[in-house]
Write an enzyme that holds these catalytic residues in place. Structure first.
Site, PDB file in Angstrom:
ATOM      1  N   GLY A  18     -17.222   1.211  -0.613  1.00 43.47           N
ATOM      2  CA  GLY A  18     -18.071   2.408  -0.402  1.00 43.47           C
ATOM      3  C   GLY A  18     -19.377   2.205  -0.949  1.00 43.47           C
ATOM      4  CG  PHE A  19     -22.097   0.142  -4.758  1.00 43.06           C
ATOM      5  CD1 PHE A  19     -22.081   0.962  -5.442  1.00 43.06           C
ATOM      6  CD2 PHE A  19     -23.218  -0.823  -4.153  1.00 43.06           C
ATOM      7  CE1 PHE A  19     -23.535   0.964  -6.463  1.00 43.06           C
ATOM      8  CE2 PHE A  19     -24.252  -0.662  -5.155  1.00 43.06           C
ATOM      9  CZ  PHE A  19     -24.178   0.052  -6.197  1.00 43.06           C
ATOM     10  CE1 TYR A  40      -3.131  -2.978   0.064  1.00 40.54           C
ATOM     11  CE2 TYR A  40      -3.327  -2.610   2.670  1.00 40.54           C
ATOM     12  CZ  TYR A  40      -3.786  -3.307   1.585  1.00 40.54           C
ATOM     13  OH  TYR A  40      -4.337  -4.400   1.762  1.00 40.54           O
ATOM     14  CG  HIS A  43      -1.402  -8.862  -0.319  1.00 35.25           C
ATOM     15  ND1 HIS A  43      -0.853  -7.555  -0.220  1.00 35.25           N
ATOM     16  CD2 HIS A  43      -2.649  -8.618  -0.339  1.00 35.25           C
ATOM     17  CE1 HIS A  43      -1.814  -6.827  -0.069  1.00 35.25           C
ATOM     18  NE2 HIS A  43      -2.873  -7.172  -0.470  1.00 35.25           N
ATOM     19  N   PRO A  84     -15.990  -4.986   3.426  1.00 33.44           N
ATOM     20  CG  PRO A  84     -15.854  -4.392   5.497  1.00 33.44           C
ATOM     21  CD  PRO A  84     -14.944  -4.410   4.548  1.00 33.44           C
ATOM     22  CG  LEU A  85     -18.690  -0.791   4.651  1.00 36.46           C
ATOM     23  CD1 LEU A  85     -18.438   0.712   5.113  1.00 36.46           C
ATOM     24  CD2 LEU A  85     -20.338  -1.307   5.050  1.00 36.46           C
ATOM     25  N   GLY A  86     -18.420  -2.910   0.163  1.00 36.70           N
ATOM     26  CA  GLY A  86     -18.442  -3.017  -1.326  1.00 36.70           C
ATOM     27  C   GLY A  86     -17.505  -1.737  -1.801  1.00 36.70           C
TER      28      GLY A  86
END
Length: 323
Positions: free
Chosen positions: A206-207, A56, A122, A202-204
């Site tokens: 941000g979607f 990252y 990874h 887990p929130l797609g």
């Protein structure tokens, strides 16, 4: 914050993915001080699991985490990853023992610690038998540099082979209301073997927060602009998912993000999602999902949502997952 267990490792039920503070998403790297405030607030709220990786940035995200946890190391379950960066000059994925030894020393230095609590491979390196990789990780555990070992985006058969060499504490894979792939083979395998599960995104991406209905407002370099689920007709088709999540949120007196996280937590013990954010207000919103109890009817409605349209990654990235 309630706790759960990834194998023998105790963690907060909701962790914090810090990747987006430094790379890939709109606004990444713009305000380091804001990111550090968010990490500090996470620790104040009892969020213990922090997830980063050497790739990252590369490297700058680990350096950021190292700065943020200085003086608070004992409050953190620190997770990072290796294998997407080669320190041996080998092209492509590199999970050779020589690369692992180089990678862990770099991560320890950047994170400002003498041990990593959870060290993930990874991606699976097809050029290195997983038994060799796990043997090298076992040596790091014996040396005290690593406490627990994990894998990311590994297939069920590979998980079994790895676990036979050295016990796996956790497997990290994308899982959410729009990515249900692990339910077929990964989750049953983990439950059989007593391995914890860490859903990333887990929130797609941000979607599932309900805040993205078009690509307007995303930086030109935001990787979602080329992700199959956010492009073309797929974005429009996938709005039906977040619309249903938003409807449940209205009934529950919660936000769509909290509903998406509460659904994951309802999948059973040993599940610790790591939503990512740079912002304190979003962090507090996500952490509050730990207290949200969905009804059986609401969970069933969410369970029956149709899968998202489009692959979850571009073709090149899909080629290196679930091996």
């Amino acid at each position: 914050m309630q706790i759960t267990h990834l194998g023998a490792l105790e963690v907060s039920r909701i962790g914090l993915g810090v990747m987006g503070m430094s790379a890939y998403y709109t606004g990444a790297g713009r305000d380091v001080s804001e990111s550090i405030r968010t990490i500090h607030r996470a620790l104040d709220l009892g969020v213990t699991l922090l997830d980063t990786a050497e790739v990252y940035g590369p490297y700058v995200n680990e350096e950021l985490v190292g700065r943020a946890i200085r003086g608070r190391r004992d409050e953190v379950v620190l997770a990072t990853k290796f294998g997407l960066v080669s320190h041996t000059g080998r092209p492509g994925l590199d999970s050779t023992p020589a690369n692992i030894r180089a990678a862990v020393n770099g991560s320890l230095r950047r994170l400002g610690t003498d041990h990593i609590d959870l060290y993930y491979q990874h991606r699976i390196d097809p050029g290195t038998p997983v038994e060799e990789t796990m043997g090298a990780l076992s040596e790091l555990v014996a040396a005290g540099k690593v406490r627990h070992v994990g894998m990311s985006e590994a297939g069920a058969a590979t998980i079994r082979r790895a676990h036979a060499v050295h016990p796996l504490t956790a497997v990290q894979t994308e899982y959410s209301l729009w990515t249900r792939d692990p339910e077929a083979g990964i989750l049953p395998t983990l439950r059989e073997l007593g391995i914890g599960f860490v859903p990333y995104s887990p929130l797609g991406h941000g979607f599932l927060t309900g805040s993205i209905r078009t690509l307007d407002g995303l930086d030109a370099g935001d990787w979602r602009r080329t992700n199959p689920r956010f492009t073309g007709d797929n974005l429009t088709r996938n709005l039906r998912i977040v619309d249903e999540v938003s409807q449940v949120a209205g009934e529950a007196g919660a936000t769509p993000a909290q509903v998406a996280l509460a659904w994951l937590l309802a999948q059973g013990p040993g599940v610790a999602p790591i939503p990512g954010t740079r912002r304190v207000d979003r962090l507090e919103e996500n952490a509050a999902a730990d207290r949200l109890q969905l009804s059986a009817d609401q969970i069933e409605r969410l369970d029956h949502l149709a899968p998202a349209s489009g692959d979850r990654h571009a073709q090149a990235d899909m080629a290196v997952i679930d091996r």
